[in-house]
Scaffold this motif. Sequence first.
Motif, PDB file in Angstrom:
ATOM      1  N   GLY A   1     -51.435 -25.257 -49.190  1.00  0.00           N
ATOM      2  CA  GLY A   1     -52.619 -25.432 -49.112  1.00  0.00           C
ATOM      3  C   GLY A   1     -53.344 -24.503 -47.884  1.00  0.00           C
ATOM      4  O   GLY A   1     -52.800 -23.757 -47.094  1.00  0.00           O
ATOM      5  N   THR A   2     -54.776 -24.474 -47.680  1.00  0.00           N
ATOM      6  CA  THR A   2     -55.338 -23.783 -47.109  1.00  0.00           C
ATOM      7  C   THR A   2     -55.115 -24.276 -45.473  1.00  0.00           C
ATOM      8  O   THR A   2     -55.458 -23.311 -44.683  1.00  0.00           O
ATOM      9  CB  THR A   2     -56.897 -23.556 -47.344  1.00  0.00           C
ATOM     10  N   ALA A   3     -54.740 -25.123 -45.241  1.00  0.00           N
ATOM     11  CA  ALA A   3     -54.437 -25.766 -44.190  1.00  0.00           C
ATOM     12  C   ALA A   3     -53.015 -24.745 -43.257  1.00  0.00           C
ATOM     13  O   ALA A   3     -53.076 -24.796 -41.924  1.00  0.00           O
ATOM     14  CB  ALA A   3     -53.813 -26.977 -44.042  1.00  0.00           C
ATOM     15  N   LEU A   4     -52.141 -24.219 -44.283  1.00  0.00           N
ATOM     16  CA  LEU A   4     -51.042 -23.589 -43.921  1.00  0.00           C
ATOM     17  C   LEU A   4     -51.718 -22.206 -43.345  1.00  0.00           C
ATOM     18  O   LEU A   4     -51.245 -21.567 -42.348  1.00  0.00           O
ATOM     19  CB  LEU A   4     -50.093 -23.255 -44.825  1.00  0.00           C
ATOM     20  N   VAL A   5     -52.601 -21.621 -44.038  1.00  0.00           N
ATOM     21  CA  VAL A   5     -53.269 -20.387 -43.700  1.00  0.00           C
ATOM     22  C   VAL A   5     -54.088 -20.594 -42.213  1.00  0.00           C
ATOM     23  O   VAL A   5     -54.088 -19.627 -41.283  1.00  0.00           O
ATOM     24  CB  VAL A   5     -54.384 -19.788 -44.584  1.00  0.00           C
ATOM     25  N   PHE A   6     -54.864 -21.563 -42.140  1.00  0.00           N
ATOM     26  CA  PHE A   6     -55.462 -22.314 -40.821  1.00  0.00           C
ATOM     27  C   PHE A   6     -54.545 -22.219 -39.755  1.00  0.00           C
ATOM     28  O   PHE A   6     -54.746 -21.590 -38.649  1.00  0.00           O
ATOM     29  CB  PHE A   6     -56.159 -23.283 -41.177  1.00  0.00           C
ATOM     30  N   ASP A   7     -53.277 -22.780 -39.884  1.00  0.00           N
ATOM     31  CA  ASP A   7     -52.371 -22.974 -38.806  1.00  0.00           C
ATOM     32  C   ASP A   7     -51.796 -21.681 -38.366  1.00  0.00           C
ATOM     33  O   ASP A   7     -51.423 -21.547 -37.186  1.00  0.00           O
ATOM     34  CB  ASP A   7     -51.269 -23.976 -39.343  1.00  0.00           C
ATOM     35  N   LEU A   8     -51.328 -20.849 -39.523  1.00  0.00           N
ATOM     36  CA  LEU A   8     -50.984 -19.439 -39.253  1.00  0.00           C
ATOM     37  C   LEU A   8     -52.125 -18.636 -38.276  1.00  0.00           C
ATOM     38  O   LEU A   8     -51.652 -18.000 -37.305  1.00  0.00           O
ATOM     39  CB  LEU A   8     -50.566 -18.831 -40.651  1.00  0.00           C
ATOM     40  N   GLY A   9     -53.351 -18.835 -38.803  1.00  0.00           N
ATOM     41  CA  GLY A   9     -54.419 -17.964 -37.942  1.00  0.00           C
ATOM     42  C   GLY A   9     -54.328 -18.730 -36.468  1.00  0.00           C
ATOM     43  O   GLY A   9     -54.474 -18.077 -35.367  1.00  0.00           O
ATOM     44  N   VAL A  10     -54.300 -20.190 -36.103  1.00  0.00           N
ATOM     45  CA  VAL A  10     -54.448 -20.603 -34.909  1.00  0.00           C
ATOM     46  C   VAL A  10     -52.987 -19.968 -34.134  1.00  0.00           C
ATOM     47  O   VAL A  10     -53.063 -19.688 -32.944  1.00  0.00           O
ATOM     48  CB  VAL A  10     -54.227 -22.190 -35.046  1.00  0.00           C
ATOM     49  N   TYR A  11     -51.872 -20.060 -34.869  1.00  0.00           N
ATOM     50  CA  TYR A  11     -50.848 -19.613 -34.411  1.00  0.00           C
ATOM     51  C   TYR A  11     -50.882 -18.176 -33.647  1.00  0.00           C
ATOM     52  O   TYR A  11     -50.363 -17.759 -32.676  1.00  0.00           O
ATOM     53  CB  TYR A  11     -49.503 -19.597 -35.360  1.00  0.00           C
ATOM     54  N   LEU A  12     -51.190 -17.412 -34.518  1.00  0.00           N
ATOM     55  CA  LEU A  12     -51.431 -15.974 -34.123  1.00  0.00           C
ATOM     56  C   LEU A  12     -52.603 -15.597 -33.002  1.00  0.00           C
ATOM     57  O   LEU A  12     -52.368 -14.983 -32.040  1.00  0.00           O
ATOM     58  CB  LEU A  12     -51.843 -15.071 -35.481  1.00  0.00           C
TER      59      LEU A  12
END
Length: 140
Positions: free
Chosen positions: A112-123
């Motif tokens: 899901g796009t939530a994973l991409v969002f979480d990865l962005g927040v992580y970085l």
Amino acid sequence: MKFSDLILQTAAKVLVFIIMTFSIYILFAGHHNPGGGFIGGLITASALMLLYIAFDAETIQEIIPVDFKIIGAIGVLMALLTGISAVVVDSAFLTQVYKYVDLPLLGKTGIGTALVFDLGVYLAVVGTTMTIIRSISEDM
């Protein structure tokens, strides 16, 4: 090198591996359990800070030659583009798109796009935290 430095450096090498593994687990478990990009990013920054404490800054800069400002900017851009992509397909801002795909080793997996969002927040968290801490430590 002092004897205590050797003990700290050896322990740091082992602990950083354990902390980073836990950080990645927290990042990926954040969709179904407490955690995610923010907490995972803070845990990663703490592991990197342990390396900075155990070794000198020049050694760590040679091993990890990244500009944390750029890492933070990439993270913010990823999180922002995830939200905007939902608006482009005529949905509300940050609406999640979820799809099942067949991955070679994992089989049918939901992405899901939530994973991409979480990865962005992580970085973004890693980049911002490390930039702030390195700026403070350079002033001292």
